[in-house]
Design a protein around this motif. Structure first.
Motif, short mmCIF file in Angstrom:
data_model
loop_
_atom_site.label_atom_id
_atom_site.label_comp_id
_atom_site.label_asym_id
_atom_site.label_seq_id
_atom_site.Cartn_x
_atom_site.Cartn_y
_atom_site.Cartn_z
N LEU A 9 0.73 -1.17 0.01
CA LEU A 9 -0.01 -0.19 -0.17
C LEU A 9 0.86 1.24 0.02
O LEU A 9 0.28 2.39 -0.45
N TYR A 10 2.02 1.17 0.46
CA TYR A 10 2.85 2.38 0.50
C TYR A 10 4.45 2.28 0.43
O TYR A 10 5.18 3.03 0.97
N GLN A 274 -2.88 2.53 9.64
CA GLN A 274 -3.79 1.68 10.41
C GLN A 274 -5.00 1.21 9.98
O GLN A 274 -5.59 0.03 9.70
N LEU A 275 -5.78 2.41 9.32
CA LEU A 275 -7.19 2.22 8.66
C LEU A 275 -7.03 1.32 7.47
O LEU A 275 -7.83 0.32 7.26
N SER A 276 -5.81 1.51 6.78
CA SER A 276 -5.54 0.48 5.54
C SER A 276 -5.18 -1.00 6.11
O SER A 276 -5.72 -1.73 5.26
N GLY A 277 -4.77 -1.12 7.00
CA GLY A 277 -4.68 -2.56 7.80
C GLY A 277 -5.92 -3.10 7.93
O GLY A 277 -6.16 -4.35 7.73
N MET A 279 -8.94 -2.31 6.85
CA MET A 279 -10.05 -2.50 5.88
C MET A 279 -9.36 -3.63 5.23
O MET A 279 -10.12 -4.43 4.35
N SER A 280 -7.99 -3.62 4.78
CA SER A 280 -7.42 -4.85 3.90
C SER A 280 -7.71 -6.29 4.64
O SER A 280 -7.82 -7.51 3.95
N HIS A 286 -16.07 -4.63 2.98
CA HIS A 286 -16.06 -3.14 2.77
C HIS A 286 -16.51 -2.79 1.52
O HIS A 286 -17.43 -1.64 1.55
N LEU A 287 -16.19 -3.16 0.57
CA LEU A 287 -16.67 -3.00 -0.80
C LEU A 287 -18.06 -3.32 -1.07
O LEU A 287 -18.90 -2.54 -1.55
N ILE A 288 -18.46 -4.54 -0.81
CA ILE A 288 -19.76 -4.51 -0.49
C ILE A 288 -20.90 -3.81 0.16
O ILE A 288 -22.08 -3.32 -0.16
#
Length: 502
Positions: A9-10, A274-277, A279-280, A286-288
């Motif tokens: 991600l980064y 942290q949020l990316s972690g 949600m991943s 989350h997409l649904i």
């Protein structure tokens, strides 16, 4: 604490631009500000009840797209608890949130209830919220469930990027100090509840207070879904920490707060990472959820849309952690396992859980917890070996995950009543009642023992008196003179026999 982050991600290292990622994130957010403003204006226009298009499929679709874009690109502000009433004893009472203690990195909130003067005091409980990305408002449901039966306080940790560098650092030792100061501020007969990450520092704080024989030692300690010993039933979170090592985290996730934030140049673990972690781990779900949110808006399903907003307003609001606290926690708790090994230190002094004697212990776990595996929190029972058996209890809630340990319907129905009962059982009034009962029982037993002793003494005295009397009777009896043996009697003679012969 969640330590999962996705390297893809980064970037791959600081040299590849990770050290500038925070600045890039802030810049992108600033660049999108005009577009968010346009999206918000569009949404307002097509949702205005005075606009005839708001009742058409085209209007609802346009408004839905605009809101979805705005919500997907904003930085979510710190939520409010918003608790202004509670049901206590079957009646609705007002609740006022006040700050009763404060330092640069935290403040202590009190949910003061407007109760009748004649009501007996409820247990005073300090909820130590996790400092692991989300704000303390994540425990709003926990507070609401406890308010009918307890006087509730909660820690409200500060976003590290909002704390100026001049206020100094904040590490695990400072966290323990903060907890000790809060407990002392509330005074004796306080119950402390640690949810998730703070289970370790709270156990450390109580152990130190016990070692120092602090008069403010809490009456009970409730540890819920915490990583006391991550060697037990390790989860993906635990395995990642051990595989990567502390140097990897120091190199890849620690960044400096950009200008113009108040904490400019402070080293932090950013909230957006942290949020990316978070949600991943469940990206598909989350997409649904966002797709369903869009169709709720198009179909004018207000209830479904409101539930989505309420959840994600909380879930997407994250805070930065100080680098020193994050790295020290990862190393000591997840890599070295210092607490269960008896090697963890506080201000250079070894923390010994065996010192806890007077604080009752309750541990709570969820059967399906994928963050703190089953048995990791229960390990505290093995560390606190000197707590009496009648002052400890463990409860495992079936069919709940990590979040369900402290929130949701099963928490309200099954876990919360057990916690309240545990606090009532081991609070100061109950202890005083049991102590008084024990004193009366001891006094009764002493009286019974004394009565038995007197009875035994009287019996012994009676036996002795009888023995003396018997001996005296023998001594007073006259001695019998010996009798001569009787001689054979001479035959009687008749008087006239000899004379007649003459």
């Amino acid at each position: 604490m969640r330590v999962i982050v996705r390297l893809s991600l980064y970037g791959r290292s600081r040299n590849a631009g990770v050290c500038h990622l925070y600045q890039l994130y802030e810049m992108n957010h600033a660049m999108l500000a005009p577009y968010r403003a346009v999206a918000e204006a569009t949404r307002s226009f097509y949702q205005n009840p005075l606009n005839p298009l708001s009742r058409t499929h085209f209007g609802r679709t346009t408004a839905a797209m605009a809101e979805l874009f705005e919500r997907s690109t904003r930085i979510y502000a710190k939520p409010e608890f918003g608790i202004d009433e509670a049901f206590v004893g079957g009646a609705r009472v007002a609740v006022q949130q006040t700050t009763v203690w404060q330092k640069p990195f935290a403040r202590l909130l009190h949910f003061a209830r407007d109760l009748p003067a004649e009501r007996k005091p409820d247990p005073r409980v300090l909820i130590v919220a996790p400092m692991s990305g989300h704000y303390a408002t994540l425990l709003r449901g926990t507070v609401e469930a406890l308010l009918p039966s307890a006087d509730v306080y909660i820690t409200d940790w500060e976003d590290a990027r909002q704390v100026p560098l001049s206020d100094g650092q904040f590490d695990l030792d400072d966290y323990v100090d903060y907890v000790i100061e809060m407990i002392r501020h509330l005074g004796p007969d306080t119950h402390v509840m640690a949810v998730c990450q703070p289970a370790v520092p709270v156990l450390m704080a109580v152990a130190q207070m016990a070692k120092w024989n602090d008069p403010a030692q809490p009456s009970s300690m409730i540890l819920m879904g915490g990583p006391i010993d991550t060697r037990v039933n390790p989860t993906a979170v635990n395995r990642l920490a051990e595989q990567k090592g502390i140097d990897w985290f120091r190199e890849h996730v620690i960044m400096k707060v950009p200008f113009p934030q108040p904490g400019f140049l402070r080293d932090v673990y950013p909230g957006f990472l942290q949020l990316s972690g978070f949600m991943s781990m469940n990206l598909d779900r989350h997409l649904i959820a966002h797709k369903d949110f869009y169709w709720h808006l198009v179909k004018d399903d207000g209830d479904g849309a409101d539930k989505h907003r309420a959840f994600y307003d909380e879930y997407l609001a994250v805070m930065d952690l100080t680098a020193e606290f994050y790295l020290q926690t990862v190393e000591e708790v997840f890599i070295k396992h210092s607490l269960p090994k008896g090697e963890i230190l506080h201000r250079g002094e070894r923390v010994d859980a065996k010192a806890i004697l007077e604080t009752a212990l309750m541990t709570v776990e969820g059967e399906n917890d994928d963050i703190s595996g089953l048995g990791q929190t229960k390990a505290a029972q093995d560390l606190c070996v000197n707590i009496p058996d009648d002052m400890r209890v463990h409860y495992m809630q079936p069919r709940v995950g990590h979040y369900g340990v402290f929130n949701g319907s099963r928490f309200r129905a099954d876990i919360c009543p057990r916690i309240v009962d545990f606090m009532l059982t081991h609070g100061q009034p109950a202890r005083e009642w049991r102590a008084e009962k024990a004193r009366k029982q001891a006094a009764d037993e002493q009286k019974q023992a004394e009565a038995r002793a007197r009875a035994e003494a009287q019996a012994q005295t009676l036996v002795a008196d009888k023995k003396i009397a018997a001996e005296k009777a023998v001594d007073d009896k006259p001695a019998e003179t010996p009798q001569k043996p009787a001689s054979r009697a001479a035959p009687k003679r008749t008087p006239s026999t000899r004379g007649r012969r003459r």
